[in-house]
Scaffold this active site. Structure first.
Site, PDB file in Angstrom:
ATOM      1  N   GLY A 118      50.054  42.165  72.564  1.00  7.26           N
ATOM      2  CA  GLY A 118      51.013  42.901  71.747  1.00  7.26           C
ATOM      3  C   GLY A 118      52.463  42.655  72.097  1.00  7.26           C
ATOM      4  CE1 TYR A 142      47.957  42.620  59.401  1.00  6.49           C
ATOM      5  CE2 TYR A 142      48.773  40.414  59.892  1.00  6.49           C
ATOM      6  CZ  TYR A 142      47.798  41.388  60.024  1.00  6.49           C
ATOM      7  OH  TYR A 142      46.703  41.128  60.777  1.00  6.49           O
ATOM      8  CB  CYS A 146      43.425  31.016  40.310  1.00  8.42           C
ATOM      9  SG  CYS A 146      43.372  31.642  38.647  1.00  8.42           S
ATOM     10  CD  GLU A 147      44.021  37.179  44.279  1.00  8.92           C
ATOM     11  OE1 GLU A 147      42.919  36.614  44.130  1.00  8.92           O
ATOM     12  OE2 GLU A 147      44.153  38.393  44.381  1.00  8.92           O
TER      13      GLU A 147
HETATM   14  C1  LIG Z   1      44.520  40.650  69.348  1.00 10.68           C
HETATM   15  C2  LIG Z   1      44.337  41.023  70.750  1.00 10.68           C
HETATM   16  C3  LIG Z   1      45.265  40.618  71.718  1.00 10.68           C
HETATM   17  C4  LIG Z   1      46.494  39.825  71.401  1.00 10.68           C
HETATM   18  O1  LIG Z   1      47.398  40.468  70.589  1.00 10.68           O
HETATM   19  P1  LIG Z   1      48.843  39.782  70.367  1.00 10.68           P
HETATM   20  O2  LIG Z   1      49.560  40.776  69.540  1.00 10.68           O
HETATM   21  O3  LIG Z   1      48.625  38.492  69.681  1.00 10.68           O
HETATM   22  O4  LIG Z   1      49.433  39.600  71.718  1.00 10.68           O
HETATM   23  C5  LIG Z   1      45.006  40.956  73.024  1.00 10.68           C
HETATM   24  N1  LIG Z   1      43.898  41.653  73.374  1.00 10.68           N
HETATM   25  C6  LIG Z   1      43.001  42.057  72.472  1.00 10.68           C
HETATM   26  C7  LIG Z   1      41.789  42.791  72.918  1.00 10.68           C
HETATM   27  C8  LIG Z   1      43.189  41.761  71.135  1.00 10.68           C
HETATM   28  O5  LIG Z   1      42.280  42.185  70.243  1.00 10.68           O
END
Ligand SMILES: *Cc1c(COP(=O)(O)O)cnc(C)c1O
Length: 417
Positions: A222, A306, A337-338
């Site tokens: 994340g 998103y 085609c959307e």
């Molecule tokens: C998707 C995911 C990540 C990576 O997320 P990023 O936003 O790409 O860093 C890490 N751990 C788990 C368990 C995930 O599902």
């Protein structure tokens, strides 16, 4: 408006022009130098585990392994990719993270002795029954989340991920003598360090409350990247400091050093990638102009799923200069085609006009920062084959996935008589 080569110095002009000469149609390109640079920024963490779902090409995975990165797999397919890329079950090189698993997956995990990061109590029951003593992590839902979009929120009441009451996992772990080695939280905070501190505190609280001696904690992924020029890049020093403090408290509690793991996907590969497409039509529709390119949302999903923003730049087919004061306002669409096959839209599906210099049919249009959740999210919608991927290393482009053929696509059905 700058052309592609003026906008980014990360890609060598001759190398890109050479690729364009050789391949037609949309192409994914990755730059090895950038991946290495991003890994370097996280070197203070004891373990970097790549979330391969962000970019799961086997050649990228091999490269990661060579650079001392461990791997996360979230499906039996990703598990197979990890093994094929050379990752070993030993030293927890591979961790399987999921909230459920079917029989086939369970079998593969047991046969290969793959460490499991369990996001549900039932997974622990399944595993315990057939593989007592198995090495496991538990993924905890800290009862709050964070995320740029409800679709990517990974904690709290609106998330399906993780175990809500991890204390209920302990009797199951005891019953089957499962070997609990780590605690995992994947919440992601981007550049919000106040929120991150809250996640770190939650990890400390859980570790002390559960009071099960462990070897690892994982900060999850994340970590955001600057998609817009106004986005602030993550301060990896802040990230490390907060997590390191949490780790130190937990280490002190258990009277031995706990290893600190981080599990990014986007951060490692996002900025390394571009998607090169070609302009096939510039169409006037009432008061609007639609620029139609040869990639669709089957290739590149994020903007449609998103409303994600990706910088766009141009390589003029005829080498003409784009330094002009003349702009057009245009919507960028694909070939599907959307009607929703539009790359310039907000998260509610409202079409957005962007400013481009005077473009021509035949010009290349490039999406930036597509290395994560680009190719790995592609589908075959409209019966369109998967497009090629190229990795540039030391300025040498190497094809790492050829284009899928239509014959390959139809084979699954034609095999049935
Ligand atoms: C998707 C995911 C990540 C990576 O997320 P990023 O936003 O790409 O860093 C890490 N751990 C788990 C368990 C995930 O599902």
């Amino acid at each position: 408006m700058k052309n592609f080569f003026e906008k980014t110095k990360l890609f060598n002009k001759n190398t890109i022009l050479k690729i364009l000469k050789e391949y037609s149609g949309p192409i994914w390109i990755y730059q090895d130098d950038i991946i290495k640079k991003k890994i370097h920024q996280l070197k203070k963490f004891d373990i970097i585990r790549f979330a391969q779902k962000s970019c799961s090409n086997i050649h990228i995975l091999k490269r990661m392994r060579k650079l001392n990165i461990k791997i996360d797999a979230v499906s039996i397919g990703e598990l197979t990719r990890a093994l094929v890329a050379g990752f070993k079950p030993e030293n927890d090189e591979i961790v399987f993270t999921s909230d459920i698993m079917n029989k086939e997956t369970l079998q593969k995990i047991i046969t290969n002795k793959i460490t499991v990061n369990a996001g549900s109590l039932n997974m622990l029951e399944q595993l315990g029954k057939y593989s007592p003593g198995h090495r496991i992590w538990i993924r905890i839902n800290p009862k709050f989340g964070h995320g740029h979009n409800q679709k990517t929120n990974t904690g709290g009441e609106n998330s399906k991920h993780g175990i809500w009451n991890p204390e209920l996992a302990i009797p199951i772990i005891k019953k089957y003598k499962l070997n609990l080695i780590g605690l995992h939280m994947h919440i992601g905070s981007g550049v919000d360090y106040i929120h991150l501190k809250k996640v770190c505190d939650a990890m400390v609280n859980q570790a002390l409350y559960l009071n099960q001696d462990i070897q690892y904690i994982s900060a999850g992924g994340g970590l955001s990247i600057p998609y817009k020029t106004t986005d602030i890049p993550i301060n990896t020093e802040n990230y490390f400091t907060l997590w390191n403090n949490a780790r130190n408290i937990i280490s002190k509690h258990f009277k031995h050093k706990i290893q600190l793991e981080i599990e990014p996907g986007r951060f490692l590969v996002g900025e390394s990638g571009i998607l090169i497409t070609k302009i096939h039509e510039i169409k006037k529709v009432g008061q609007k102009i639609f620029t139609l390119i040869d990639a669709g949302f089957n290739d590149f999903m994020r903007p449609v799923l998103y409303g994600s923003y990706h910088d766009i730049s141009i390589i003029p087919i005829d080498n003409r200069s784009l330094h002009t004061n003349k702009y057009i306002k245009t919507i960028i669409g694909g070939p599907l085609c959307e009607s929703g096959d539009v790359f310039t839209q907000d998260e509610n599906g409202k079409l957005l006009e962007i400013r481009l210099p005077e473009i021509k049919i035949g010009d290349y249009l490039i999406f930036h920062n597509t290395g994560a959740y680009g190719s790995s999210m592609s589908s075959n919608y409209n019966s369109r084959p998967l497009i090629p991927e190229i990795l540039i290393k030391n300025n040498i482009p190497k094809i790492i996935r050829r284009r899928q053929t239509i014959e390959e696509l139809l084979k699954l059905e034609l095999e049935i008589k």
